[in-house]
Design a protein around this motif. Sequence first.
Motif, PDB file in Angstrom:
ATOM      1  N   PRO A 297       0.822  -1.215   0.000  1.00  0.00           N
ATOM      2  CA  PRO A 297       0.000   0.000   0.000  1.00  0.00           C
ATOM      3  C   PRO A 297       0.856   1.264   0.000  1.00  0.00           C
ATOM      4  CG  PRO A 297       0.005  -1.033   2.177  1.00  0.00           C
ATOM      5  CD  PRO A 297       0.674  -1.992   1.248  1.00  0.00           C
ATOM      6  N   ASN A 298       0.532   2.163  -0.904  1.00  0.00           N
ATOM      7  CA  ASN A 298       1.266   3.436  -1.003  1.00  0.00           C
ATOM      8  C   ASN A 298       2.777   3.229  -1.133  1.00  0.00           C
ATOM      9  OD1 ASN A 298      -1.145   5.000  -0.681  1.00  0.00           O
ATOM     10  ND2 ASN A 298      -1.058   4.511   1.516  1.00  0.00           N
ATOM     11  N   LYS A 299       3.146   2.152  -1.852  1.00  0.00           N
ATOM     12  CA  LYS A 299       4.561   1.815  -2.081  1.00  0.00           C
ATOM     13  C   LYS A 299       5.304   1.629  -0.758  1.00  0.00           C
ATOM     14  CE  LYS A 299       4.608   4.105  -6.576  1.00  0.00           C
ATOM     15  NZ  LYS A 299       5.290   5.061  -7.487  1.00  0.00           N
ATOM     16  N   GLU A 300       4.664   0.890   0.120  1.00  0.00           N
ATOM     17  CA  GLU A 300       5.241   0.567   1.426  1.00  0.00           C
ATOM     18  C   GLU A 300       5.593  -0.923   1.357  1.00  0.00           C
ATOM     19  OE1 GLU A 300       6.150  -0.545   5.147  1.00  0.00           O
ATOM     20  OE2 GLU A 300       4.191  -1.227   4.450  1.00  0.00           O
ATOM     21  N   PHE A 301       6.861  -1.276   1.650  1.00  0.00           N
ATOM     22  CA  PHE A 301       7.393  -2.585   1.304  1.00  0.00           C
ATOM     23  C   PHE A 301       7.656  -3.492   2.503  1.00  0.00           C
ATOM     24  CE2 PHE A 301       8.812   0.536  -1.903  1.00  0.00           C
ATOM     25  CZ  PHE A 301       8.167   0.011  -3.017  1.00  0.00           C
ATOM     26  N   SER A 302       7.052  -3.226   3.638  1.00  0.00           N
ATOM     27  CA  SER A 302       7.364  -3.976   4.856  1.00  0.00           C
ATOM     28  C   SER A 302       6.937  -5.445   4.780  1.00  0.00           C
ATOM     29  CB  SER A 302       6.699  -3.317   6.069  1.00  0.00           C
ATOM     30  OG  SER A 302       5.278  -3.321   5.928  1.00  0.00           O
ATOM     31  N   GLN A 303       5.987  -5.781   3.912  1.00  0.00           N
ATOM     32  CA  GLN A 303       5.515  -7.170   3.826  1.00  0.00           C
ATOM     33  C   GLN A 303       6.309  -8.006   2.829  1.00  0.00           C
ATOM     34  OE1 GLN A 303       1.202  -7.901   4.061  1.00  0.00           O
ATOM     35  NE2 GLN A 303       0.904  -5.682   4.149  1.00  0.00           N
ATOM     36  N   ASN A 333      16.286  -5.244   3.351  1.00  0.00           N
ATOM     37  CA  ASN A 333      16.910  -3.962   3.688  1.00  0.00           C
ATOM     38  C   ASN A 333      16.466  -2.852   2.731  1.00  0.00           C
ATOM     39  OD1 ASN A 333      18.621  -2.331   5.290  1.00  0.00           O
ATOM     40  ND2 ASN A 333      20.274  -2.508   3.779  1.00  0.00           N
ATOM     41  N   ASN A 334      15.211  -2.950   2.275  1.00  0.00           N
ATOM     42  CA  ASN A 334      14.643  -1.980   1.335  1.00  0.00           C
ATOM     43  C   ASN A 334      15.429  -1.874   0.025  1.00  0.00           C
ATOM     44  OD1 ASN A 334      12.272  -0.749   2.704  1.00  0.00           O
ATOM     45  ND2 ASN A 334      13.811  -0.268   4.274  1.00  0.00           N
ATOM     46  N   GLU A 335      16.054  -2.998  -0.377  1.00  0.00           N
ATOM     47  CA  GLU A 335      16.821  -3.027  -1.604  1.00  0.00           C
ATOM     48  C   GLU A 335      16.320  -4.123  -2.542  1.00  0.00           C
ATOM     49  OE1 GLU A 335      21.232  -1.356  -0.459  1.00  0.00           O
ATOM     50  OE2 GLU A 335      20.806  -3.473  -0.045  1.00  0.00           O
ATOM     51  N   PHE A 336      16.566  -3.926  -3.831  1.00  0.00           N
ATOM     52  CA  PHE A 336      16.250  -4.944  -4.827  1.00  0.00           C
ATOM     53  C   PHE A 336      17.389  -5.028  -5.830  1.00  0.00           C
ATOM     54  CE2 PHE A 336      14.660  -0.969  -6.478  1.00  0.00           C
ATOM     55  CZ  PHE A 336      14.801  -1.018  -7.861  1.00  0.00           C
ATOM     56  N   ILE A 349      14.892   3.662  -0.665  1.00  0.00           N
ATOM     57  CA  ILE A 349      14.927   4.670   0.392  1.00  0.00           C
ATOM     58  C   ILE A 349      15.575   5.959  -0.108  1.00  0.00           C
ATOM     59  CG2 ILE A 349      15.747   5.220   2.701  1.00  0.00           C
ATOM     60  CD1 ILE A 349      13.612   3.063   2.616  1.00  0.00           C
ATOM     61  N   PRO A 350      14.823   7.065  -0.147  1.00  0.00           N
ATOM     62  CA  PRO A 350      15.430   8.349  -0.533  1.00  0.00           C
ATOM     63  C   PRO A 350      16.595   8.681   0.395  1.00  0.00           C
ATOM     64  CG  PRO A 350      13.046   8.511  -0.518  1.00  0.00           C
ATOM     65  CD  PRO A 350      13.379   7.174   0.088  1.00  0.00           C
ATOM     66  N   GLY A 351      17.656   9.156  -0.187  1.00  0.00           N
ATOM     67  CA  GLY A 351      18.833   9.492   0.590  1.00  0.00           C
ATOM     68  C   GLY A 351      19.892   8.420   0.570  1.00  0.00           C
ATOM     69  N   ALA A 352      19.507   7.172   0.255  1.00  0.00           N
ATOM     70  CA  ALA A 352      20.498   6.103   0.147  1.00  0.00           C
ATOM     71  C   ALA A 352      21.381   6.363  -1.070  1.00  0.00           C
ATOM     72  CB  ALA A 352      19.806   4.751   0.023  1.00  0.00           C
ATOM     73  N   THR A 353      22.639   5.955  -0.987  1.00  0.00           N
ATOM     74  CA  THR A 353      23.560   6.209  -2.098  1.00  0.00           C
ATOM     75  C   THR A 353      23.123   5.498  -3.378  1.00  0.00           C
ATOM     76  OG1 THR A 353      24.940   4.361  -1.363  1.00  0.00           O
ATOM     77  CG2 THR A 353      25.531   6.567  -0.570  1.00  0.00           C
ATOM     78  N   ASN A 354      22.379   4.401  -3.245  1.00  0.00           N
ATOM     79  CA  ASN A 354      21.907   3.654  -4.415  1.00  0.00           C
ATOM     80  C   ASN A 354      20.392   3.805  -4.605  1.00  0.00           C
ATOM     81  OD1 ASN A 354      21.381   2.190  -2.083  1.00  0.00           O
ATOM     82  ND2 ASN A 354      21.675   0.195  -3.058  1.00  0.00           N
ATOM     83  N   PHE A 355      19.828   4.881  -4.086  1.00  0.00           N
ATOM     84  CA  PHE A 355      18.392   5.135  -4.249  1.00  0.00           C
ATOM     85  C   PHE A 355      18.039   5.247  -5.732  1.00  0.00           C
ATOM     86  CE2 PHE A 355      14.996   8.564  -4.444  1.00  0.00           C
ATOM     87  CZ  PHE A 355      13.944   7.681  -4.248  1.00  0.00           C
ATOM     88  N   ASP A 356      16.972   4.553  -6.119  1.00  0.00           N
ATOM     89  CA  ASP A 356      16.536   4.538  -7.515  1.00  0.00           C
ATOM     90  C   ASP A 356      15.157   5.192  -7.613  1.00  0.00           C
ATOM     91  OD1 ASP A 356      15.874   3.932 -10.184  1.00  0.00           O
ATOM     92  OD2 ASP A 356      17.028   2.073 -10.134  1.00  0.00           O
ATOM     93  N   GLU A 357      15.159   6.503  -7.720  1.00  0.00           N
ATOM     94  CA  GLU A 357      13.906   7.252  -7.751  1.00  0.00           C
ATOM     95  C   GLU A 357      13.069   6.897  -8.972  1.00  0.00           C
ATOM     96  OE1 GLU A 357      12.366  11.917  -7.403  1.00  0.00           O
ATOM     97  OE2 GLU A 357      14.457  11.460  -7.898  1.00  0.00           O
TER      98      GLU A 357
END
Length: 373
Positions: A297-303, A333-336, A349-357
């Motif tokens: 939901p709303n691009k929330e990836f906890s599941q 770890n919020n990565e793919f 995650i915005p702000g991460a060095t490998n953030f993919d907006e």
Amino acid sequence: MHKKRLFLFLCLLNAAVVVAQPAKPVIDAVRKQYAPDARVAIFRIETDSVGALKGKTNLPAAKQALTAQLQREGIAFQDQIEVLPATVLGEQTYAVVNVSVANLRSQPRDAAELATQALLGMPLQIWDKERGWYLAQTPDQYIAWVDFGGIQRMTKAEYDRWQQADKIIFTRPFGFCYSEPTEQSQTVSDLVAGDMLVLEKEAKQFYQVRYPDGRTGYVSKKEAQRHDRWVASLRPSEETLVSTAKTMMGIPYLWGGTSVKGMDCSGFTKTVYLLNGITLPRDASQQVHTGELIPTPNKEFSQLKPGDLLFFGEPATPEKPERVVHVGMWIGNNEFIHASGKIRISSMIPGATNFDEFELNRFLRAKRMLVKH
């Protein structure tokens, strides 16, 4: 006189259109029912100006349904449809990939788009031939053209013997088969992860193997396993999927690629799962229709769990349908990890060095392929 001839020509042209038009809606309806995805089924049927049905299909039931419906509707036609496999193939309507990676193209020519790849030892159904090219169908049902040098054609009996023979599977990302049981001998060919060869003999440090065309060679036991033992040892899990994916870091992006020589996005996810004993459809737009939907939901990836696939593209609008154009695999770890330029890891995650907006903005949904029952 000129006007009279022109009038006669226009009358004949109109008559041809009238003849051709009634069959087209029926052809389209049968195609939609039996072959909605041209990547996995052949139904290339058209009607000409005199009502002849021309083209090819590998679906006898679709042809039967088409002709029966035309008869019910009282539409006259001439049946000139060829049911594949083509007669020019004779009894050799099967094949096995004979090189480490065979390139399958969208059209029967070297300059055509790379559609997919097939690995050494992979069995194929052969449907048609054009010059030195063969229309082949892979085990995941994908259909494309392969040149004669990439395959060994077989009869059904030869194909069955190949399928039933004991085999080894190459498990390292890249390596070689040697002419003698030493790595200092001449190479027979290169090998990539997932390649399979018939097991002839087993020595202390090498397997003696046989290619589909009869060549023989030796593969180091450090780089391969007996296929039956490999299958028995498979325990696909979140950890093994991530571990397999990370062995491919940095491999370059290649449109149509499904091997360590180069991969596109869905070729990457397909290969990761294949090396864990799970077969996925070829393209992202096909993979998205498999597995279990995971709420985001709303691009929330906890599941999400490692191994889940993330699909990206354009959402549906009132004017056009959804377009799935990219896929990656969640690693935690919020990565793919995904094939974009090369196999690489991106963050949500915005702000991460490998953030993919860019990918975050076009995220559509996530599916779980590793479903435990």
